[in-house]
Design a protein around this motif. Structure first.
Motif, PDB file in Angstrom:
ATOM      1  N   SER A  58     -12.724 -43.269  -8.588  1.00 40.58           N
ATOM      2  CA  SER A  58     -12.664 -42.914 -11.014  1.00 40.58           C
ATOM      3  C   SER A  58     -13.557 -43.355 -11.616  1.00 40.58           C
ATOM      4  O   SER A  58     -15.132 -43.952 -11.324  1.00 40.58           O
ATOM      5  CB  SER A  58     -11.494 -44.791 -11.541  1.00 40.58           C
ATOM      6  OG  SER A  58     -11.404 -46.048 -10.681  1.00 40.58           O
ATOM      7  N   ASN A  68     -15.139 -45.165 -14.039  1.00 39.43           N
ATOM      8  CA  ASN A  68     -15.264 -45.902 -15.213  1.00 39.43           C
ATOM      9  C   ASN A  68     -16.445 -46.321 -14.443  1.00 39.43           C
ATOM     10  O   ASN A  68     -16.604 -46.550 -13.200  1.00 39.43           O
ATOM     11  CB  ASN A  68     -14.213 -46.554 -15.139  1.00 39.43           C
ATOM     12  CG  ASN A  68     -12.939 -47.177 -13.991  1.00 39.43           C
ATOM     13  OD1 ASN A  68     -12.446 -46.220 -13.093  1.00 39.43           O
ATOM     14  ND2 ASN A  68     -14.127 -48.147 -13.723  1.00 39.43           N
ATOM     15  N   LYS A  71     -22.338 -46.135 -11.164  1.00 44.53           N
ATOM     16  CA  LYS A  71     -20.770 -47.397 -11.522  1.00 44.53           C
ATOM     17  C   LYS A  71     -21.175 -48.783 -12.021  1.00 44.53           C
ATOM     18  O   LYS A  71     -20.580 -49.223 -11.908  1.00 44.53           O
ATOM     19  CB  LYS A  71     -19.804 -46.986 -10.603  1.00 44.53           C
ATOM     20  CG  LYS A  71     -18.727 -45.900 -10.866  1.00 44.53           C
ATOM     21  CD  LYS A  71     -17.416 -46.152 -10.156  1.00 44.53           C
ATOM     22  CE  LYS A  71     -16.622 -47.138 -10.010  1.00 44.53           C
ATOM     23  NZ  LYS A  71     -15.485 -46.779  -9.894  1.00 44.53           N
ATOM     24  N   SER A  73      -9.739 -47.231 -16.405  1.00 39.90           N
ATOM     25  CA  SER A  73      -9.840 -45.719 -15.489  1.00 39.90           C
ATOM     26  C   SER A  73      -9.518 -44.767 -16.813  1.00 39.90           C
ATOM     27  O   SER A  73      -8.527 -44.835 -17.429  1.00 39.90           O
ATOM     28  CB  SER A  73      -8.450 -45.394 -14.597  1.00 39.90           C
ATOM     29  OG  SER A  73      -9.016 -46.424 -13.062  1.00 39.90           O
TER      30      SER A  73
END
Ligand code: TXA
Ligand code: MG
Length: 322
Positions: free
Chosen positions: A136, A138, A49, A144
């Protein structure tokens, strides 16, 4: 449940058990999960991420009994909120159980936990047999995802597996409430509002404003599409670019319908329903972003009830420059 989904859940759970990471749907947004008690697996999430290690993760559970592995103790206020709002889009922060790896909570002595109201998520966690740490799904600072396709778009093949559970119904991240000290604080607004919480526990709840530095989910620029987001009031928007722009209205596009091409106008809820508007917010932002627009004009809505959460996210997407 469809056979196809059952198979996906089974595959996903096997990956989690062997230390991998999996994207999965919840009622709010898609999460990117790992076994919360496997520090190495959790570390992979931060790396993929590009998430800073000082930003703690939420731990997801499928049955109430699991809280004993996560919280140190459960007081009356926590009991009441769990009873009323779980499964559901409420994350409760409380003092952490010492056995939970520090990487999950970024070294804090508190942990954020929630039980999602989505049967696919619950079955997935059940089959994993462990609580699932997940932010989340993303890249850090970006929008998101509310569909499996949104996740794929951001991560491609870099994650082991995605459970495709269709579009998320709530569409906005959970409300986060901090009950780790006497003063009750909402760290992030959501579709469960401050008023809902105050009503349940009969105590005053405050909004945390000075947490920005510590918890990046509350940073000024966050939840961002690629396009530049500009907030406006219909009555005041005199100068605007039509070329390469998208428009998001709350209930109706009004006079704008005659000047802006139809495929670049999105309406959050024609009936003015805030629950519907919240569920469409990220979806339409993704949609306009995919059209490659450079600017997204967003009609401000009243900051009342769920309107608080919608405006919180869109202000952060705009970099809070209003
Ligand atoms: O709806 C949701 O909450 C989604 C789905 C996947 O469950 N998850 C989500 O996770 O939004 P994430 O990581 O994108 O946002 C979690 C936020 C972050 O801003 C983080 O800083 C905060 O929760 N957080 C996590 N643990 C915390 C703690 N112990 N104290 C304060 N804030 C915490
Ligand atoms: Mg997030």
């Amino acid at each position: 449940m469809q056979k196809k989904l059952e198979k996906q859940i089974c595959t996903a759970a096997k990956i989690i058990k062997s230390g991998g990471i999996v994207a999965f749907p919840t009622e709010t947004v898609y999460g990117l999960g790992a076994d919360a008690f496997n520090a190495k697996a959790v570390e992979k999430i931060f790396k993929i991420k590009n998430r800073p290690f000082f930003d703690p993760l939420i731990v997801h559970i499928c049955k109430k009994e699991q809280i004993k592995y996560l919280y140190r103790r459960v007081d009356k206020r926590i009991e009441r909120l769990i009873k009323k709002f779980w499964p559901g889009p409420l994350t409760i922060v409380a003092k952490k159980n010492f056995k939970l790896p520090d990487i999950v909570t970024a070294g804090l002595d508190t942990v954020a936990v929630r039980m999602p109201a989505n049967e696919i998520t619950l079955e997935f966690i059940k089959q994993c047999g462990v609580p699932i740490a997940a932010p989340s799904a993303n890249k850090f600072g970006r929008l998101s995802p509310t569909t499996a396709r949104h996740v794929k778009k951001q991560f491609g093949k870099s994650i082991d597996f995605i459970i495709d559970g269709g579009r998320c119904s709530v569409g906005l991240e959970s409300t986060i409430i901090d009950l780790s000290s006497k003063k009750i604080l909402v760290l992030r607004s959501g579709v469960i509002t401050i008023e809902d919480i105050e009503k349940e526990i009969g105590e005053r709840v405050n909004i945390a404003n000075n947490y920005n530095k510590i918890f990046p989910g509350l940073l000024k620029r966050h939840y961002s599409p690629r396009a530049k987001v500009i907030l406006f009031d219909k009555s005041n928007l005199k100068k605007f670019d039509i070329k390469n722009s998208g428009f998001i209205f709350f209930k109706t596009s009004g006079d704008f319908a005659s000047v802006v091409p139809k495929d670049r106008i999105e309406i959050l809820s024609t009936t003015g329903d805030l629950v519907e508007a919240a569920s469409n917010l990220y979806y339409v932002l993704h949609k306009l972003d995919e059209k490659g627009v450079e600017k997204i004009y967003f009609e401000k809505i009243q900051e009342i009830g769920i309107g608080v959460a919608i405006m919180d996210r869109i202000k952060k997407a705009s970099g809070n420059k209003e």
